[in-house]
Design an enzyme around this catalytic site. Structure first.
Site, short mmCIF file in Angstrom:
data_model
loop_
_atom_site.label_atom_id
_atom_site.label_comp_id
_atom_site.label_asym_id
_atom_site.label_seq_id
_atom_site.Cartn_x
_atom_site.Cartn_y
_atom_site.Cartn_z
N CYS A 1 0.83 -1.21 0.00
CA CYS A 1 0.00 0.00 0.00
C CYS A 1 0.86 1.26 0.00
O CYS A 1 1.33 1.69 1.06
CB CYS A 1 -0.93 -0.02 1.22
N CYS B 1 -0.43 4.12 2.12
CA CYS B 1 -0.28 3.96 3.58
C CYS B 1 1.17 4.22 3.99
O CYS B 1 1.43 4.85 5.00
CB CYS B 1 -0.62 2.55 4.03
N ASP B 2 2.12 3.70 3.21
CA ASP B 2 3.51 3.65 3.67
C ASP B 2 4.47 4.54 2.89
O ASP B 2 5.63 4.68 3.27
CB ASP B 2 4.02 2.19 3.59
#
Ligand code: NDP
Length: 316
Positions: free
Chosen positions: A140, A143-144
């Site tokens: 992701c 997300c990261d």
């Protein structure tokens, strides 16, 4: 709907909280069926981990994935959907009402169930992916990606997701490598063009990942290009982040022993309806859709499942 401490009765239980689940909740709520929706581990589903949504009708300026899901959730709540956090751990399909039990011990007795459990990101299956999970490996980017500002990263895959992730990362990382196993991208033309136009994205065609390396954190990937040909070439690519974007697997383990699945593991429905092999059980969204997998098509099938539930209950 009646309630005791750990028991609920509902005409319609919806499992999953992506566009399919929330749309099914909106429609069954407006039909006075007082649906219960169990949101699962990732309320809002896959779209909460994506960035901009430009192709959902009704948002001329675009919106965000989490914004869209929040809007859908609030719209369903407005019509009386009973949203519950938690995960369903088992379902007794042997008689109606069906009995779904959550990990917290809540038992939902449901005349009908809409399975809207979606799909999950796929991994290559390398041991090294597990070793470096959270230490450089991610599925992701939104997300990261933040952790890779000014660093070098790679994205694996050649579809729209891979291009989207690469574009997102290109605004954070210094260099982005897109590792594509074939000699072409499968992504839509507009996404391909955006990737080719970005000076800090380099596409590595005909390239496979065979391993990852590093001490504590990821330091690079072992790659091979033109595998199995006379030009086969093994080389190492120093990177700090390795992002998987190679498609998804439908989330069916909860009911795979009872519900008919196709050879790729997607729920088989009685097209054009959303009914499954068990009367009273319906499926909507990515869990039953290997072809389109769009927020709008998932929402559409959630609507169809809700209408199918209404008809099913009316006939009885
Ligand atoms: P896709 O199935 O479209 O693409 C998967 C990609 O991963 C392909 O390039 C595939 O390669 C590659 N791949 C699969 N397995 C491996 C492997 N073991 N090793 C290396 N590469 C591998 O999945 P997406 O998640 O990209 O997209 C799913 C759907 O969602 C599509 O319909 C897409 O259009 C849609 N989507 C739309 C978006 C938008 O419109 N904004 C954004 C994201 C997704 P190969 O081509 O060789 O099979």
């Amino acid at each position: 709907m009646t309630t005791t401490d750990n028991q609920l009765y509902t005409k319609c239980l919806i499992i999953g909280s992506g566009p399919a689940g929330y749309t099914a909740a909106l429609y069954t709520g407006r039909a006075n069926l007082a649906p219960v929706l169990i949101e699962g581990m990732q309320p809002g589903g896959q779209l909460t981990i994506t960035t901009d949504i430009e192709n959902f009708p009704g948002y001329p300026e675009g919106t965000t994935g989490s914004g869209l899901m929040d809007d859908m959730r609030r719209q369903a709540l407005r019509f009386g959907a009973d949203m519950r956090q938690g995960t369903v751990s088992s379902i007794d399909f042997s008689s109606r009402p069906f009995k779904a039990t959550t990990e917290d011990g809540l038992v939902v007795n449901a005349e009908t169930i809409i399975l809207a459990t979606g799909a999950s990101a796929r991994f290559l299956g390398l041991e090294d992916e597990k070793k470096f999970m959270g230490l450089g490996v991610s599925a992701c980017a939104t997300c990261d990606g933040f952790f890779y500002r000014g660093k070098k990263v790679a994205v694996v895959g050649g579809g729209d997701t891979a291009c989207e992730e690469a574009l997102y990362l290109s605004n954070l990382a210094s260099e982005v490598y897109l590792i594509v196993r074939k000699n072409y991208l499968r992504a839509s033309k507009v996404m391909q063009q955006r990737v080719f136009d970005k000076p800090n994205i380099k596409v590595l065609f005909n390239t496979n990942t065979v391993g990852l390396y590093g001490e504590e954190f990821l330091e690079g990937a072992h790659l091979v290009e033109f595998v199995g040909t006379p030009e086969e070439n093994r080389f190492d690519l120093p990177i700090d982040g390795f992002f998987l974007a190679i498609g998804h697997t439908p989330n069916t383990s909860l009911f795979s022993s009872a519900i008919e699945l196709d050879k790729e593991g997607y729920v088989v429905t009685d097209h054009p309806h959303t009914s499954t092999n068990i009367p009273g059980i319906f499926a909507a969204g990515d869990v039953a859709d290997p072809y389109y997998r769009q927020a709008i098509t998932a929402a559409g099938s959630g609507c169809r499942a809700a209408l199918d539930v209404e008809r099913f209950l009316a006939e009885r």
